[in-house]
Design an enzyme around this catalytic site. Structure first.
Site, PDB file in Angstrom:
ATOM      1  N   THR A  78      -8.695   6.569  -1.961  1.00  0.00           N
ATOM      2  CA  THR A  78     -10.024   6.002  -2.144  1.00  0.00           C
ATOM      3  C   THR A  78     -11.095   7.070  -1.910  1.00  0.00           C
ATOM      4  OG1 THR A  78      -9.737   5.098   0.086  1.00  0.00           O
ATOM      5  CG2 THR A  78      -9.617   3.538  -1.741  1.00  0.00           C
ATOM      6  N   LYS A 136     -14.942   8.308  -3.759  1.00  0.00           N
ATOM      7  CA  LYS A 136     -16.207   8.639  -3.081  1.00  0.00           C
ATOM      8  C   LYS A 136     -16.718  10.013  -3.521  1.00  0.00           C
ATOM      9  CE  LYS A 136     -14.267   6.063   0.710  1.00  0.00           C
ATOM     10  NZ  LYS A 136     -13.441   6.186   1.934  1.00  0.00           N
ATOM     11  N   LYS A 184      -8.580  13.870   4.642  1.00  0.00           N
ATOM     12  CA  LYS A 184      -7.727  12.682   4.604  1.00  0.00           C
ATOM     13  C   LYS A 184      -6.713  12.827   5.730  1.00  0.00           C
ATOM     14  CE  LYS A 184      -6.682  13.873   0.266  1.00  0.00           C
ATOM     15  NZ  LYS A 184      -6.957  12.612  -0.404  1.00  0.00           N
ATOM     16  N   ARG A 185      -5.927  11.785   5.999  1.00  0.00           N
ATOM     17  CA  ARG A 185      -4.889  11.935   7.012  1.00  0.00           C
ATOM     18  C   ARG A 185      -3.957  13.087   6.642  1.00  0.00           C
ATOM     19  NH1 ARG A 185      -4.504   8.009  11.177  1.00  0.00           N
ATOM     20  NH2 ARG A 185      -2.616   9.137  11.748  1.00  0.00           N
ATOM     21  N   HIS A 191       0.800  -1.233   0.000  1.00  0.00           N
ATOM     22  CA  HIS A 191       0.000   0.000   0.000  1.00  0.00           C
ATOM     23  C   HIS A 191       0.826   1.274   0.000  1.00  0.00           C
ATOM     24  CE1 HIS A 191      -4.001  -1.815   0.861  1.00  0.00           C
ATOM     25  NE2 HIS A 191      -3.250  -2.758   1.400  1.00  0.00           N
ATOM     26  N   LYS A 226       0.707  14.465   1.048  1.00  0.00           N
ATOM     27  CA  LYS A 226      -0.650  14.755   0.573  1.00  0.00           C
ATOM     28  C   LYS A 226      -0.857  16.255   0.312  1.00  0.00           C
ATOM     29  CE  LYS A 226      -2.635  10.784   3.095  1.00  0.00           C
ATOM     30  NZ  LYS A 226      -3.303   9.897   2.121  1.00  0.00           N
TER      31      LYS A 226
HETATM   32  C1  26Q Z   1       3.297   0.399  10.190  1.00  0.00           C
HETATM   33  C2  26Q Z   1       4.200   0.015  11.171  1.00  0.00           C
HETATM   34  C3  26Q Z   1       4.013   0.412  12.475  1.00  0.00           C
HETATM   35  C4  26Q Z   1       2.917   1.183  12.796  1.00  0.00           C
HETATM   36  C5  26Q Z   1       2.012   1.561  11.809  1.00  0.00           C
HETATM   37  C6  26Q Z   1       2.201   1.161  10.506  1.00  0.00           C
HETATM   38  C7  26Q Z   1       1.239   1.558   9.454  1.00  0.00           C
HETATM   39  C8  26Q Z   1      -0.112   1.593   9.715  1.00  0.00           C
HETATM   40  C9  26Q Z   1      -1.013   1.956   8.742  1.00  0.00           C
HETATM   41  C10 26Q Z   1       1.670   1.874   8.187  1.00  0.00           C
HETATM   42  C11 26Q Z   1       0.764   2.239   7.207  1.00  0.00           C
HETATM   43  C12 26Q Z   1      -0.592   2.285   7.480  1.00  0.00           C
HETATM   44  C13 26Q Z   1      -1.601   2.681   6.508  1.00  0.00           C
HETATM   45  C14 26Q Z   1      -1.350   2.945   5.237  1.00  0.00           C
HETATM   46  C15 26Q Z   1      -2.407   3.372   4.329  1.00  0.00           C
HETATM   47  O1  26Q Z   1      -3.534   3.616   4.732  1.00  0.00           O
HETATM   48  N1  26Q Z   1      -2.096   3.468   3.037  1.00  0.00           N
HETATM   49  C16 26Q Z   1      -3.101   3.870   2.069  1.00  0.00           C
HETATM   50  O2  26Q Z   1      -3.752   2.706   1.602  1.00  0.00           O
HETATM   51  C17 26Q Z   1      -4.862   3.038   0.794  1.00  0.00           C
HETATM   52  C18 26Q Z   1      -5.565   1.747   0.432  1.00  0.00           C
HETATM   53  O3  26Q Z   1      -4.786   1.013  -0.457  1.00  0.00           O
HETATM   54  C19 26Q Z   1      -4.411   3.814  -0.433  1.00  0.00           C
HETATM   55  O4  26Q Z   1      -5.555   4.211  -1.146  1.00  0.00           O
HETATM   56  C20 26Q Z   1      -3.607   5.051  -0.019  1.00  0.00           C
HETATM   57  O5  26Q Z   1      -3.077   5.686  -1.166  1.00  0.00           O
HETATM   58  C21 26Q Z   1      -2.478   4.638   0.912  1.00  0.00           C
HETATM   59  O6  26Q Z   1      -1.797   5.789   1.389  1.00  0.00           O
END
Ligand code: 26Q
Length: 799
Positions: free
Chosen positions: A644, A648, A536-537, A349, A542
Site C-alpha cells: 500500500t 502513497k 516498509k517492514r 493478506h 521484500k
Molecule cells: C500472525 C500470527 C501470530 C502473530 C502475528 C501474526 C501476523 C501479524 C500481522 C501475521 C501477519 C501480519 C501482517 C501482515 C500484513 O501486514 N500483510 C500485508 O497486508 C497488506 C494489506 O493487505 C498488504 O498490502 C501487504 O502486501 C501484506 O504483506
C-alpha cells in the site's frame, strides 16, 4: 460542521482555563494538544450519539470489521480535516500565536499494528465513515503498541511503545455499560436440559471481563461518526477470588499488554490465541446482544449483521458465533450454520505459508474447550457434505479444518463464511490457482478480489500541503472531495510551466526531509540528488538486500572511477525487523554500516549517500513519502500480496521502480509503461523455477564478476564494524541458494536503476512522469475499495 474562528477560540480557551487551569502562553505543546483534542471531542460527541441513535432506529445492516491490528497513526489533523475545521483551527492558532505544527507533533502515534494490514484496517475505518456506511471496528486496546526502534551501533534495539504517556489516549471513551465476560480454559461437558437439549456445563473455567473503549471515526465532510471499539481486559469483581496473587492478576493484564511484533512468521503461542479469542468473543457477544434488542429472528441475523475477518487472527469467529447461537440463543445447528456462513467474510493478506495460522489441537482444546467441540462438529459435517457432493477424498483431506492434529484457521474462515478475497488482482489469482486452489474448486462463488487502497486525505492533503495547493491552483479544489477530479491534471502534462512547478514542489518536500535527515542522523544530503526510498517492514521477500547490493555496486563503480557520470543518489531506508527475525536484523546492521562506509568516503564526492531513518512509523511516513523521487517496490514477484505504500508514493509523485508484484501491476496499468520502471522476473518465471528446481545462485555468482565483487564485499572486510552479519548474508545468498532470487534479478535491477538515472536527467520528462502518477492515483482511494466491500461482500446500504 460549521465553526467560526471566534467560536473555536472561545471553546478552546474555555477548556484550557477551566479544565486545565493554564494560560496559552504557559502551556506546553503537549498541553495545547490535549486541550485541542478535548475541544474537538465536544464537537464530535453529539454527532456520535446521533449516529448511534439513528442506526438503532433505522435498524440498518451494520458491518463489523474484526482486526487484531489498527494502525491509525496520529489522529488530530485527520479529525480536524474530516470535520471541515482544519483551516479555522489553524487561523485561530495563528491569532493566539501558537504553532499548529508543534501542537500536532505532540500527539503520539497510535501504533496498534505492525504494518500494511493494520494500516489498511485504519484506512477502512476512515473510508467507512466517509462513504457513510455503517461499519464498526473491533480490536484490542494494547497497552503497548509496536515497539519503538532505536539504532545503536548500527543494530536495532527495541523499546516499549508507551503510547498512553502520562495522560492516556484522549480520543477514547470507556463504555462500562457495554462490558461482557469471556471464558477460557477449564472443562466442558454436555448435559440435557428439561427439553432434552444438550447444553454445555463449564467447569473450572476462567472468566475475564472485556471492557470496551470506543474511538470515534469521523467521516470526511459528512458529520458521520462511526465507532472503533477496542477491548481491554479486567478481572471481574465477582471472580476476584480466582485471582489471589499478583502473579495471577498480572497474567490477566498480559492479555492486552502487547501487540505481537511479528508480521511474517507464525508461532503458536497460547497468549496470542487468548488475545484472538478474547476480542472475537467480546465483539460477537455485543453484536448478538444488540441484535436481540431489535426483537428480530436470530435465524436472520445475517440480514442485519456482517462480520469481516481481517486475516485469520479473528478466524475463530465462525465457531464462536455458532457457540453463541447454539448455546446462548438455542438455535438448531442448521439454522445457526446458515446464519453464520452468511454473516462471515474473510480477507487473506498473505500467501507465505510460514505466516498461516494453525493451532496445535491440544493447546486449542485446553484454552477453548467448547469452541473446540464445535470446530470438530463443523469439520465432521464438512467432510460428510463434501463426500455427499462427490468431492475427491484427497481434496477433502487437504481442505478440512482439523488435520495433522492442527486447526487450520484459514480453512475455518473459508468454510465458515460466504466470501474470501485477496487484496490485489495478482494476489487473488494466486489464491485461486495455487494457495487455495482446492477451495476455489469447491466454492468458486466465494472468491473475489478487492484491491487495497489508501486514504488520499492523509497522504495528499495532510502529508503534502504544497502539492495540494498546487493542484488547487491548477484544477480547483473539487478533487479534495472527489478524488477522481485529479485526472484533470492530465491536461497539463505538456505544460512546461506546470511541470517546473511540480518539480519545485517536490524539491520543497525534499528540502524538508533533508533538514530532518541532518538533524536526526547528522548526514548532509543534497536535494539535487535523486531521493530513492524504500520504507516498509524488513523482510527477506521484500528484498531490501537487493537494494543494498546495488548500492555496493555503485560504490565499487565510483571507487574504480570517481568521475563516473551519474546523478547523485540518496538511498533512504526505514524498516522495523521483528525482534526475533535474525536475518532481518543483520540486514539492518549492514545497511547502517554501508551507510557509514559511503557517507564518510570523500572520494565519492557526495554522489552516493545512504540513510537509515530509525523508528519508521505512520507519522514519519508522512514526512518521507512526499519527498521521494523513486519508490522502491522490489519484492520477489508473487510474494507481496498488494503493498500500500506503493500507492502513497505514486500519489505524491514518485516514480515506481518495481517488480510485477501485488498492486504494482495495477499501478503500471494506470500510469502506462512509460511512467513506471519495471524489472525482474514475473510470477510465471518465478513459478517455473520452483517447478523445475533449477535455480543455482552459486552459478549466477560464479558467472558474473560484478555480482561476485558485490557479494564478496560482505566477507572480505570492505564493510567496517560488522561481526558475523556479513558472513550470514553471504551464506543466505550462496550456500542457501538465495531463496528470493536476488542474484537472478540483480542484472535487470541494475539496468532499471541506470534507466532511472538517465530519466532523471531530463527534468521536464521526469516531472511529466510524476504528474501522470499523481493524476491517475485516484484509482487507489480506499473510499472506492470500501464501496466495493460494502456492495459486493457486506450488502450494506447508506442512509
Ligand atoms: C500472525 C500470527 C501470530 C502473530 C502475528 C501474526 C501476523 C501479524 C500481522 C501475521 C501477519 C501480519 C501482517 C501482515 C500484513 O501486514 N500483510 C500485508 O497486508 C497488506 C494489506 O493487505 C498488504 O498490502 C501487504 O502486501 C501484506 O504483506
Amino acid at each position: 460542521m460549521e465553526l467560526t474562528k471566534e467560536q473555536f477560540l472561545h471553546d478552546f480557551k474555555d477548556i484550557l482555563h477551566e479544565e486545565q487551569l493554564i494560560k496559552v502562553e504557559d502551556a506546553t505543546s503537549a498541553e495545547l494538544f490535549q486541550t485541542l483534542a478535548r475541544t474537538i471531542r465536544k464537537y464530535i460527541t453529539p454527532m456520535w450519539l446521533e449516529r448511534r441513535n439513528k442506526l438503532v432506529e433505522d435498524k440498518q445492516k451494520i458491518a463489523y470489521y474484526f482486526s487484531i491490528e489498527f494502525l491509525p497513526g496520529r489522529m488530530l489533523e485527520t479529525n480536524l480535516l474530516n470535520l471541515g475545521i482544519l483551516d479555522v483551527v489553524k487561523e485561530g492558532f495563528d491569532e493566539l500565536g501558537v504553532d499548529f505544527t508543534a501542537v500536532k507533533q505532540a500527539e503520539y502515534d497510535m501504533a496498534l499494528g505492525n504494518g500494511g494490514l493494520g494500516r489498511l484496517a485504519a484506512a477502512f475505518m476512515d473510508s467507512l465513515a466517509t462513504t457513510g456506511y455503517p461499519g464498526f471496528g473491533n480490536g484490542i486496546r494494547y497497552r503497548y503498541g509496536l515497539f519503538k526502534q532505536k539504532i545503536v551501533d548500527g543494530y536495532q534495539v527495541e523499546l516499549p511503545d508507551d503510547w498512553f504517556g502520562s495522560l492516556g489516549n484522549v480520543w477514547e471513551t470507556r463504555k462500562d455499560h457495554d462490558v461482557v465476560d469471556v471464558k477460557i480454559f477449564g472443562n466442558v461437558y454436555l448435559q440435557a436440559n428439561k427439553e432434552g437439549r444438550m447444553l454445555p456445563i463449564y467447569e473450572n473455567s476462567q472468566t475475564l471481563r472485556a471492557v470496551p473503549y470506543d474511538v470515534p471515526q469521523i467521516g470526511f465532510g459528512n458529520d458521520v461518526v462511526n465507532n472503533l471499539r477496542l477491548w481491554d481486559v479486567e478481572i471481574p469483581e465477582e471472580y476476584e477470588l480466582d485471582y489471589p496473587t499478583i502473579e495471577a492478576r498480572r497474567k490477566v493484564q498480559d492479555i492486552t499488554a502487547i501487540l505481537y511484533p511479528d508480521d511474517s512468521s507464525y508461532e503458536g503461542k497460547e497468549l496470542r490465541l487468548i488475545q484472538e479469542y478474547f476480542m472475537t468473543s467480546a465483539g460477537l457477544q455485543t453484536i448478538i446482544k444488540s441484535y436481540r434488542k431489535q426483537g428480530l429472528p436470530l435465524e436472520q441475523v445475517h440480514e442485519k449483521v456482517s462480520v469481516h475477518i481481517n486475516d485469520t487472527h479473528p478466524a475463530v469467529a465462525p465457531a464462536e458465533f455458532m457457540r453463541l447461537l447454539l448455546d446462548d440463543c438455542g438455535l438448531e445447528w442448521a439454522d445457526a450454520w446458515n446464519a453464520t456462513v452468511q454473516t462471515m467474510s474473510y480477507t487473506n493478506h498473505t500467501i507465505l505459508s510460514e505466516a498461516l495460522e494453525r493451532w496445535d489441537a491440544e493447546l486449542f482444546k485446553n484454552v477453548l474447550p467448547r469452541v473446540y467441540q464445535i470446530i470438530l462438529e463443523i469439520d465432521n459435517r464438512y467432510i460428510a457434505d463434501m463426500a455427499a457432493r462427490g468431492i475427491d477424498p484427497q481434496v477433502i483431506e487437504h481442505t478440512r479444518i482439523v488435520k495433522d492434529n492442527q486447526i487450520h484457521m484459514a480453512h475455518l474462515a473459508i468454510i465458515g463464511g460466504h466470501s474470501v478475497n485477496g487484496v490485489a488482482k495478482l494476489h487473488t489469482e494466486l489464491l485461486k490457482e495455487d494457495t487455495l486452489r482446492d477451495f476455489y474448486a469447491i466454492y468458486p462463488e466465494k472468491f473475489n478480489n478487492k484491491t487495497n487502497g489508501i486514504i488520499q486525505r492523509r497522504w495528499l492533503q495532510i502529508a503534502d500541503g504544497p502539492l495540494s495547493n498546487e493542484i488547487d491552483y491548477l484544477i480547483g479544489k473539487g478533487w479534495r472531495t472527489n478524488i477522481h477530479e485529479l485526472r484533470k491534471l492530465l491536461d497539463y502534462k505538456n505544460d512546461q510551466h506546470v511541470l517546473s512547478e511540480f518539480y519545485n514542489v517536490k524539491q520543497e518536500a525534499k528540502a524538508r526531509l533533508a533538514t530532518f535527515i541532518k538533524e536526526s542522523t547528522g548526514v548532509e544530503v543534497s536535494t539535487e540528488a535523486i531521493f530513492d526510498v524504500q520504507v516498509k517492514r524488513l523482510h527477506a521477500y521484500k528484498r531490501q538486500l537487493l537494494n543494498l547490493l546495488h548500492i555496493l555496486k555503485l560504490y565499487w563503480d565510483l571507487k574504480d572511477n570517481p568521475d563516473k557520470d551519474m546523478v547523485p543518489r540518496v538511498f533512504i531506508f526505514g524498516a522495523k525487523a521483528a525482534p526475533g527475525y535474525h536475518f532481518a536484523k543483520s540486514v539492518i546492521k549492514l545497511i547502517n554500516e554501508v551507510a557509514n562506509l559511503v557517507n564518510n568516503d570523500e572520494s565519492l564526492q557526495g554522489k552516493l549517500k545512504v540513510v537509515f531513518l530509525e523508528n519508521y512509523r505512520v507519522s514519519l511516513a508522512e514526512l518521507i513519502i512526499p519527498a521521494a523521487d523513486v519508490s522502491e517496490q522490489i519484492s520477489l514477484a508473487s510474494k507481496e500480496a498488494s503493498g500500500t505504500s506503493n500507492m502513497k508514493f505514486m500519489m505524491t509523485g514518485a516514480i515506481t521502480l518495481a517488480t510485477l508484484d501485488g498492486a504494482n501491476i495495477e499501478i503500471k496499468d494506470e500510469v502506462g509503461d512509460d511512467n513506471i520502471v519495471i524489472f525482474g522476473m514475473n510470477k510465471n518465471e518465478v513459478y517455473d523455477h520452483y517447478a523445475r528446481h533449477d535455480y543455482d545462485s552459486r552459478g549466477v555468482y560464479e558467472d558474473n564478476p560484478v555480482i561476485r565483487r558485490v557479494v564478496d564485499s560482505f566477507v572480505n572486510g570492505t564493510i567496517p564494524n560488522v561481526r558475523n552479519e556479513g558472513a550470514e548474508i553471504y551464506e543466505a545468498l550462496i550456500t542457501h541458494n538465495d531463496e528470493y532470487f536476488l542474484l537472478e534479478d540483480f542484472a535487470s535491477y541494475v539496468a532499471a536503476q541506470e534507466k532511472i538515472d538517465q530519466l532523471y536527467r531530463d527534468k521536464e520528462k521526469w516531472a511529466r512522469m510524476s504528474l501522470v502518477n499523481i493524476a491517475t492515483s485516484d484509482k487507489f482511494t480506499s473510499d472506492d475499495t470500501i464501496e466495493q466491500y460494502a456492495k459486493e461482500i457486506w450488502n450494506l446500504k447508506k442512509d
